[in-house]
Motif scaffolding. Sequence first.
Motif, short mmCIF file in Angstrom:
data_model
loop_
_atom_site.label_atom_id
_atom_site.label_comp_id
_atom_site.label_asym_id
_atom_site.label_seq_id
_atom_site.Cartn_x
_atom_site.Cartn_y
_atom_site.Cartn_z
N ALA A 198 9.52 51.11 7.28
CA ALA A 198 10.67 51.14 6.38
C ALA A 198 11.21 49.73 6.17
O ALA A 198 11.47 49.32 5.03
N TRP A 217 20.40 49.09 3.15
CA TRP A 217 19.42 49.83 3.95
C TRP A 217 19.00 49.07 5.19
O TRP A 217 18.81 49.65 6.26
N GLU A 271 12.78 55.11 2.38
CA GLU A 271 13.70 56.18 2.77
C GLU A 271 12.93 57.33 3.42
O GLU A 271 13.41 57.93 4.39
N TYR A 294 12.19 53.78 -2.20
CA TYR A 294 12.19 55.24 -2.01
C TYR A 294 11.21 55.64 -0.91
O TYR A 294 11.50 56.53 -0.12
N VAL A 324 13.26 62.31 -3.17
CA VAL A 324 13.98 61.88 -1.96
C VAL A 324 15.33 62.58 -1.86
O VAL A 324 15.68 63.13 -0.81
N ILE A 367 12.08 56.28 6.91
CA ILE A 367 13.24 56.39 7.80
C ILE A 367 13.36 57.81 8.33
O ILE A 367 13.55 58.03 9.52
N THR A 368 13.24 58.79 7.44
CA THR A 368 13.37 60.19 7.89
C THR A 368 12.24 60.58 8.83
O THR A 368 12.42 61.48 9.66
#
Length: 126
Positions: A75, A100, A64, A61, A29, A67-68
């Motif tokens: 997420a 987060w 994350e 992880y 990540v 999210i991207t």
Amino acid sequence: MLLRRALALAADDSPWRPRVLAALSLFAVVTGAEDVAELTAAAVEAGERDGGEPLAFALLYRAEVHITEGRLDEAVAGIERARSIFASLEHPEVHSCDQWLGVLSARRGDLAAARVALTQSVEGYR
């Protein structure tokens, strides 16, 4: 990398495999590794067998990565599940989950929810 060698040595049923995969996921990540999605998915799969801390980190992880990729609902679900596991273990990383969740609330434009979650995170770390 040493962790990839450790993974190659850890049998599928090894209690160390979920931990190695979670650690590899973290590095994937933060470095933007090409195989980040595959590693985080494998870490969650391995963590599902034993649960606990390795699963919680793997979920975080993978979130994350989601999210991207713009997969915000997935997420949130992963972070909330990780938070529940961390809370049951009385693990301090529960506060990173709050952080987060605050970030995701802000991305969605819900600044009031973001403030609550981020404040909870900061106060939890104190």
